[in-house]
Design a protein around this motif. Structure first.
Motif, PDB file in Angstrom:
ATOM      1  N   SER A   1       0.827  -1.218   0.000  1.00  0.00           N
ATOM      2  CA  SER A   1       0.000   0.000   0.000  1.00  0.00           C
ATOM      3  C   SER A   1       0.859   1.265   0.000  1.00  0.00           C
ATOM      4  O   SER A   1       2.087   1.214   0.118  1.00  0.00           O
ATOM      5  N   HIS A   2       0.181   2.399  -0.107  1.00  0.00           N
ATOM      6  CA  HIS A   2       0.895   3.673  -0.133  1.00  0.00           C
ATOM      7  C   HIS A   2       1.457   4.031   1.238  1.00  0.00           C
ATOM      8  O   HIS A   2       2.210   4.965   1.389  1.00  0.00           O
ATOM      9  N   TRP A   3       1.027   3.277   2.254  1.00  0.00           N
ATOM     10  CA  TRP A   3       1.573   3.501   3.601  1.00  0.00           C
ATOM     11  C   TRP A   3       3.033   3.068   3.693  1.00  0.00           C
ATOM     12  O   TRP A   3       3.750   3.479   4.603  1.00  0.00           O
TER      13      TRP A   3
END
Lengths: 545, 175
Positions: free
Chosen positions: A249-251
């Motif tokens: 994810s973008h996390w």
């Protein structure tokens, strides 16, 4: 030619700043009786004075047969001093005082002094081995050392791998998995190693048998040392980096940033940097230094992989990109290295005069070789690879492997430096010793049959240590019923400031504080009540710079 | 005399008298050497607010025949030391002297005033000061009024001066 200049600067930077140092080890300034003293009669106490406040772990006084003479109540600590009360009856012979203490930077420092009571003791007996009397900590030290190697190595591998991923990866289906595995392996090894370090640190403090490691007390001790805090970061950094490497994810980038910050903070938080003044300079310098070293060393395995698996052009462009990033990295290494060097080096002569200097010199030699290799890689081998010259890739692989080996040697030497007393501390200790014994302004005051001696260190406006000794008519130290010290500076209209000095031992008092706020001729007056109805006043003037 | 001078004198008297309010002092500041002296120790307050529960006074060297005046509510004890050489007064040989008088068992609140009285014969050393160091014992804490001024200084230069009396050369009263 700019790149050559930069690499030359990098070479010099590493030459001066490569060390991750211990700054503030406690050093024994004086001992009473002195080390090696031969005394006609047994002393009533032993006094050990250090250059900074300490806490003792183990203090022992042993006779020739190795029997301990002390009970639990016999050792007292006041700031930087250890006072050991000796038994009333000590037979003639040789005695050994051994101590293990923790200094401000949480380092365990041990040492011993010996003294002889009676001339017969000196002549008739074989000297015993001091090493035998000091509690066995060598095993724990080695274990901690190896563990350190593991979690510091893992930190660099995770840190460097992640930085490579973020900065140099680009579109690389072939090496993406191996780089991720490098980070994951570093996490799997580094996290447990860092946590184990807490227990080993505690065990090193206690210097007990192997079972010590399984006692809660040991872990509690390790956790509350200054290593405890950095161990959490040492474990947390690679853990976050490991998670970031797996996440899609973008996390992932945020977690990676957090992980990098934690891994760097672990180094900037350890006792070495934490206790080195000025901290605003040293802690960030250590952080920047570590970040740059991590980037360099951690990028080497992925680059090695790229050379093995990717096609020639892609690998060459990757190496060029690495060199481009190398320019700012090396500049920052230079800045942080010079900052640290300025703080920690007491003088150039210390390079050859001390063990610390010699280890540092050895380390710098390795660094010089490392930078030479980097120069060859950058200026000859990488262009040759780009041009498709035969053998260039193989030569580069050997060169990078050698660089990795040199990094391992450098980390080993850096760890060794952490265990040695740096010249800066030695200089401080020598300075403290000089001012305490010779240079400190002092006054001998008498009132009737009584004498008081006062010394002020460093006798400059600001924080001072005032020491007072009281001698009775029999010229022996004695305790008055009460003592009051008043400090005044009439020229600047400073009215008497009254303080009660702290009793350190019979007849010995001290006052630490910033009462002496400006330079000038200060009047010191001591009011000592020597009996119910009797008081003696002592006064002296001491010049404060 | 102008008003200003009167004011100055009044202020002077007030200011010189001021320390006496704060310290334990002797009521009579001068007395003939070699004569009897009625010592009245004035206790103006306790120790930092705490009531006074005891007083000890040291009788200095050379002072003999010290006798405390009974004081209701207080127990008086005395320490005696041998006198060497003995003092001969009208054929009477005195071989001991009181070295300390202690009052205890009473209670003097901080905001009250009281006097502790004894009588003694002063030594024949006219022109000198004689000091009676006092320890004031309170319910909490002590005050030691024991500082004896050094050469060239006066009691005013000290925080806790011992009460003193100046020995004059006037002929002693006969009694």
């Amino acid at each position: 030619m700019a790149i050559r200049r930069v690499l030359l600067i990098a070479f010099l930077a590493l030459l001066f700043g490569g060390a991750r140092n211990a700054f503030a080890h406690a050093v024994l300034i004086s001992a009473s009786p002195e080390d090696g003293a031969i005394l006609a009669t047994a002393p009533s106490e032993v006094r050990l004075v250090f250059n900074e406040p300490i806490s003792p772990i183990a203090v022992q006084v042993l006779d020739r047969n190795g029997h301990s003479l002390l009970g639990a109540q016999d050792v007292r600590v006041a700031d930087a001093e250890i006072l050991i009360r000796l038994p009333a009856r000590m037979s003639d012979g040789i005695y050994l005082v051994s101590y293990r203490i923790v200094s401000l930077d949480s380092h365990v420092v041990g040492g011993s002094i010996e003294f002889t009571v009676g001339a017969a003791g000196a002549a008739g007996s074989a000297p015993m081995s001091p090493a035998a009397a000091i509690p066995a900590d060598k095993g724990w030290r080695l274990a901690f050392y190896l563990d350190e190697l593991l979690f510091y190595g893992a930190s660099f591998a995770a840190l460097g791998g992640m930085l490579f991923r973020l900065l140099l990866m680009g579109d690389a289906p072939v090496i993406e998995r191996p780089v991720r595995r490098q980070i994951e392996m570093a996490t799997l090894l580094g996290v447990p190693a860092a946590l184990l370090g807490i227990g080993l640190d505690g065990a090193l403090f206690r210097a007990g048998p192997l079972s010590t490691l399984f006692e809660a007390e040991t872990w509690n001790l390790g956790f509350h040392s200054s290593f405890g805090a950095s161990a959490l970061f040492l474990a947390g950094g690679p853990a976050l980096l490991g998670i970031a490497a797996r996440l899609e994810s973008h996390w992932a980038e945020w977690i990676a940033g957090l992980g990098i910050a934690a891994a760097v903070a672990a180094f900037a938080l350890t006792g070495h940097a934490a206790t080195a003044p000025p901290r605003w300079l040293t802690a960030p310098s250590v952080g920047v230094h570590v970040l740059m070293v991590g980037f360099w060393a951690g990028s080497l395995p992925p680059l090695l992989l790229a050379l093995k698996r990717e096609d020639r052009q892609l690998a060459a462009s990757r190496l060029f990109a690495f060199s481009r990033w190398g320019v700012p990295a090396v500049s920052l290494l230079l800045a942080s290295g010079i900052a640290l060097a300025t703080v920690q080096l007491g003088g150039f002569s210390a390079f050859f005069a001390t063990n610390y200097g010699l280890v540092l010199l050895g380390k710098l030699l390795a660094v010089a070789m490392l930078v030479s290799l980097a120069l060859v890689n950058r200026l000859r081998l990488t262009p040759a690879l780009a041009l498709g010259k035969p053998g260039a890739a193989v030569a580069l692989r050997y060169s990078i492997r050698l660089e990795l080996l040199l990094f391992a040697v450098i980390v080993l030497l850096a760890l060794e430096l952490g265990n040695l007393v740096p010249p800066r501390s030695l200089n401080e200790a020598a300075e403290a010793k000089r001012t305490a014994n010779v240079g400190a302004p002092s006054a001998i005051m008498s009132a009737g049959d009584y004498t008081a001696i006062i010394t002020v260190t460093p006798a400059r406006a600001g924080f001072n240590l005032t020491r007072i000794w009281f001698l009775g008519p029999d010229r022996r130290l004695f305790d008055p019923q009460s003592v009051e010290l008043s400090l005044a500076e009439p020229a600047d209209h400073i009215e008497p400031i009254r303080r009660q000095p702290l009793r350190v031992a019979t007849g010995i008092y001290r006052l630490m504080g910033a009462e002496i706020s400006l330079p000038g001729t200060w009047q010191f007056r001591l009011d000592a009540r020597i009996g119910d109805f009797e008081e003696r006043s002592f006064s002296a003037e001491i010049e404060i710079r | 005399m102008t008003k200003l001078t009167i004011a100055a004198i009044a202020a002077g008297i007030f200011l010189t008298a001021l320390p006496a309010f704060a310290h334990v002092t002797l009521e009579t500041a001068e007395s003939p050497a070699g004569g009897f002296y009625k010592a009245v120790l004035r206790v103006p307050h306790g120790c930092a607010g705490s009531p006074t529960i005891g007083l000890r006074v040291q009788i200095p060297e050379g002072v003999i025949e010290a006798r405390p005046m009974p004081k209701p509510g207080w127990t008086i004890t005395m320490k005696v030391k041998p006198l060497d050489p003995p003092y001969v007064d009208d054929g009477l040989k005195i071989t001991t002297a009181v070295s300390e008088i202690d009052w205890s068992g009473g209670k003097l609140p901080d905001d009250y005033y009281d006097e502790f009285v004894f009588r003694a014969r002063l030594p024949s050393r006219p022109g000198t000061m004689l000091y009676f160091p006092v320890i004031q014992i309170c319910a909490s804490g002590e005050e030691h009024w024991i500082q004896i001024p050094a050469e060239g200084k006066t009691a005013d230069d000290y925080d806790n001066p011992a009460p003193g009396v100046k020995l004059t050369s006037a002929p002693p009263e006969n009694d």
